[in-house]
Write a protein that holds these residues in place. Structure first.
Motif, PDB file in Angstrom:
ATOM      1  N   MET A 116      -3.177  -6.838   1.092  1.00 44.84           N
ATOM      2  CA  MET A 116      -1.784  -6.542   1.444  1.00 44.84           C
ATOM      3  C   MET A 116      -0.969  -6.171   0.206  1.00 44.84           C
ATOM      4  N   LEU A 117      -1.245  -6.825  -0.902  1.00 46.90           N
ATOM      5  CA  LEU A 117      -0.543  -6.496  -2.146  1.00 46.90           C
ATOM      6  C   LEU A 117      -0.887  -5.091  -2.602  1.00 46.90           C
ATOM      7  N   SER A 118      -2.174  -4.740  -2.503  1.00 50.43           N
ATOM      8  CA  SER A 118      -2.563  -3.428  -3.008  1.00 50.43           C
ATOM      9  C   SER A 118      -2.066  -2.312  -2.089  1.00 50.43           C
ATOM     10  N   LEU A 119      -1.882  -2.622  -0.799  1.00 49.50           N
ATOM     11  CA  LEU A 119      -1.328  -1.631   0.132  1.00 49.50           C
ATOM     12  C   LEU A 119       0.201  -1.622   0.105  1.00 49.50           C
ATOM     13  N   LYS A 120       0.791  -2.491  -0.722  1.00 51.08           N
ATOM     14  CA  LYS A 120       2.251  -2.647  -0.824  1.00 51.08           C
ATOM     15  C   LYS A 120       2.867  -3.108   0.505  1.00 51.08           C
ATOM     16  N   TRP A 121       2.094  -3.864   1.302  1.00 51.64           N
ATOM     17  CA  TRP A 121       2.648  -4.428   2.527  1.00 51.64           C
ATOM     18  C   TRP A 121       3.483  -5.668   2.238  1.00 51.64           C
ATOM     19  N   THR A 122       3.291  -6.206   1.033  1.00 53.97           N
ATOM     20  CA  THR A 122       4.002  -7.431   0.683  1.00 53.97           C
ATOM     21  C   THR A 122       4.252  -7.463  -0.809  1.00 53.97           C
ATOM     22  N   ASN A 123       5.195  -8.344  -1.203  1.00 52.22           N
ATOM     23  CA  ASN A 123       5.455  -8.582  -2.611  1.00 52.22           C
ATOM     24  C   ASN A 123       5.125 -10.001  -2.998  1.00 52.22           C
ATOM     25  N   THR A 124       4.450 -10.721  -2.096  1.00 52.84           N
ATOM     26  CA  THR A 124       4.196 -12.135  -2.318  1.00 52.84           C
ATOM     27  C   THR A 124       2.753 -12.379  -2.715  1.00 52.84           C
ATOM     28  N   LEU A 290      -7.375 -15.040 -11.053  1.00 56.52           N
ATOM     29  CA  LEU A 290      -8.070 -13.879 -10.502  1.00 56.52           C
ATOM     30  C   LEU A 290      -7.066 -12.831 -10.019  1.00 56.52           C
ATOM     31  N   ALA A 291      -6.065 -13.286  -9.270  1.00 56.62           N
ATOM     32  CA  ALA A 291      -5.073 -12.358  -8.721  1.00 56.62           C
ATOM     33  C   ALA A 291      -4.288 -11.695  -9.847  1.00 56.62           C
TER      34      ALA A 291
END
Lengths: 473, 100
Positions: A116-124, A290-291
């Motif tokens: 989700m982060l890499s798809l920019k679906w979220t900023n969390t 890791l993240a």
């Protein structure tokens, strides 16, 4: 091939035979070690999880064996069938962390978050590894009622994605409630906030029907100060012990025994719950490192456990006022089998009320009282499953009546528990349950979608206010 | 030994992360520090007696005033050394003041 299977069986069977606590000791120690933690530190964490599981088992044993007969007498003398022992959330967290499946669901949710982060679906970026047990609990409950691992994983994928989206939706409200600057990265994906959509429906109704009630809002910190030690674990155990003792017509000696054992158990559940934080610690750090490596430099909000809001006194004032209300509701609610004890301070309920109402204390109490039956019914529904998991991980006494069950009266995510039940039942192929499950899932997503629109409106107002303030400055 | 107190919702998760991190980091820096982790609603003026530094998450509304240094330790929970560093530095400054 045959030789390989035989070899694997020879190696793994004896380990599996050891039971849940030793397995998790070995798995968590090796996992932490692999993540770069010193071996002695990794082993310390593994042992702490094993003794936490064993300790929780011992306290559940003490509580259920002491309360079994009085609760049976309680049913006889009052005609109210509340035979499930409410152990609160800490034993549920511990036994769920005792299941190796929890590590699998953790892995799934870490991957979901990164995608989700890499798809920019979220900023969390969620670093709250400990609370993965809520997701695991939901999935295991679906599996208990008949889902296979694949279906259970699909269910938590849906819930997990919405949870992460919700953390972005709530972020401006958190800044407002904490009076925090824009660069504060605190947010949360905690499951308790998935009640927000439902609470928001009630909040909108409140706007229409009782807006005049808001003017009676009182000073929450002052109320909490007055309640003092009466709201602490041991005190609640003591007076609920007296309450059950009186209603089940025990003699004075027995009443005092119930009171003090209640106090001991409630106090120790949360103490023991903290032991295995050390076991989860290396995992949390490993996931975060890791993240961070994969997201070099991108500015993110960070998902924590919910209590960064715990300094808001409304959370505790509402929980304090809701406790006696919940007790009365439990006594008269049709279909309820759980008598509030360990979960009576409803901290799985009130943070979401704070976020939706933004601290309007009367609304928090009224809406809390209205939604409370959902938690009691979910506690009742989950009891056979919770009891089953406790037995499976060796945290349940052997010598009790077959009917003795444990659960938590205010476990976060009651709606997710109903979904788990329906999806589980649907997986067994019963046509009507397939229909119910599909309808329930559709309603769940639709209500969330409506809630997301409301929150976006709220966030637009926050943004406009900020712009105006900047313009004036 | 310097006595500190931190608090979160249940006194189980966040506060213990802060306790462990602060105790470990201060040991590295050569100080003997003990941090109690409590449930925030149970924090009373009596409990604050003898505590030399309060390490809450954000700025809690306790319902009473405290007269010891208060350092927001929430940033430790992000688990990123660069963000936790300023919190540790502030704690070290307070320790030096107490020891002076």
């Amino acid at each position: 091939m045959h030789a390989i299977i035989q070899f694997a069986n020879a190696v793994f069977n004896p380990i599996i035979q050891l039971g849940a606590a030793p397995i998790m000791l070995i798995v968590l120690t090796l996992l932490a070690w692999a993540l770069g933690v010193k071996f002695s530190k990794a082993l310390e964490g593994g042992i702490k999880l094993a003794i936490a599981l064993t300790g929780i088992g011992a306290i559940i044993n003490l509580l259920t064996t002491t309360y079994q007969q009085p609760l049976t007498d309680f049913v006889k003398s009052t005609g109210i069938n509340l035979s499930i022992t409410d152990v609160g959330w800490a034993p549920l967290a511990t036994i769920t962390w005792g299941s190796p499946y929890t590590l699998f669901f953790l892995l799934v949710m870490v991957v979901v978050n990164l995608v989700m982060l890499s798809l920019k679906w979220t900023n969390t970026l969620d670093v709250d590894v400990f609370d993965i047990w809520h997701i695991s609990f939901t999935a295991l409950m679906a599996m208990y009622f008949g889902a296979n691992l694949f279906i259970a994983t699909l269910l938590i994928l849906l819930i997990g994605v919405l949870k992460i989206i919700n953390s972005d939706l709530m972020k401006p409200t958190f800044n407002d409630l904490l009076d925090a600057p824009d660069d504060n990265p605190m947010t949360t994906t905690h499951l308790n906030y998935m009640m927000n959509p439902f609470i928001m429906i009630l909040d909108k109704l409140f706007d229409k029907i009782f807006p005049w009630l808001d003017k009676y809002d009182f000073d929450s910190a002052d109320l909490n100060k007055r309640i003092g030690f009466w709201g602490s674990h041991f005190a609640i155990g003591v007076y609920l012990g007296v309450f059950i003792g009186l209603l089940s017509r025990q003699d004075p000696k027995e009443i005092l025994t119930l009171a003090f054992i209640g106090g001991v158990c409630l106090e120790l559940f949360s103490q023991i719950g903290s032991w295995f934080i050390a076991a989860v610690e290396p995992l949390s750090q490993g996931v975060t490192d890791l993240a961070n490596k994969r997201l070099n430099g991108r500015k993110l909000n960070i998902g924590l456990d919910w209590p960064f809001l715990a300094g808001r006194s409304e959370i505790w004032a509402a929980a304090n006022v809701l406790a006696p209300i919940m007790l009365v509701e439990a006594l008269i609610l049709p279909g309820n089998r759980i008598l509030p004890l360990g979960g009576i301070i409803a901290m799985g309920v009130t943070p979401a009320l704070l976020v939706v109402t933004r601290g309007k204390i009367i609304r928090m109490i009224v809406i809390g009282a209205i939604e409370m039956p959902l938690f009691l019914w979910a506690g009742t529904l989950s009891a056979p499953f919770v009891t089953g998991v406790a037995k499976h991980v060796g945290a349940f006494p052997a010598g009790l009546h077959a009917g003795t069950q444990i659960a938590s009266s205010t476990k976060e995510g009651p709606i997710e528990q109903y979904l788990a039940y329906l999806v589980g039942k649907a997986s067994t192929g019963q046509i009507e349950f397939i229909l119910y499950a599909l309808l329930a899932l559709a309603a769940y997503v639709l209500i969330f979608w409506w809630y997301a629109r409301q929150m976006k409106k709220r966030n637009a107002i926050y943004a406009a206010e900020k712009e105006q303030a900047n313009a004036e400055a | 030994m310097i006595k500190m107190l931190t608090a979160c919702g249940a006194g189980v998760n966040s506060s213990h992360q802060i306790k462990d991190a602060v105790e470990a980091e201060m040991k590295n820096r050569g100080y003997d520090v003990s941090v109690d982790a409590e449930m925030i609603k149970d924090v009373t003026p009596e409990m604050m007696k003898g505590v030399q530094v309060f390490l809450p998450i954000n700025k809690p509304d306790l319902g009473f005033d405290i007269d010891i240094p208060e350092i927001d330790a929430g940033a430790i929970l992000y688990r990123m050394p660069a963000m936790a560093q300023p919190v540790y530095d502030k704690i070290e400054t307070e320790i030096k003041k107490i020891q002076a």
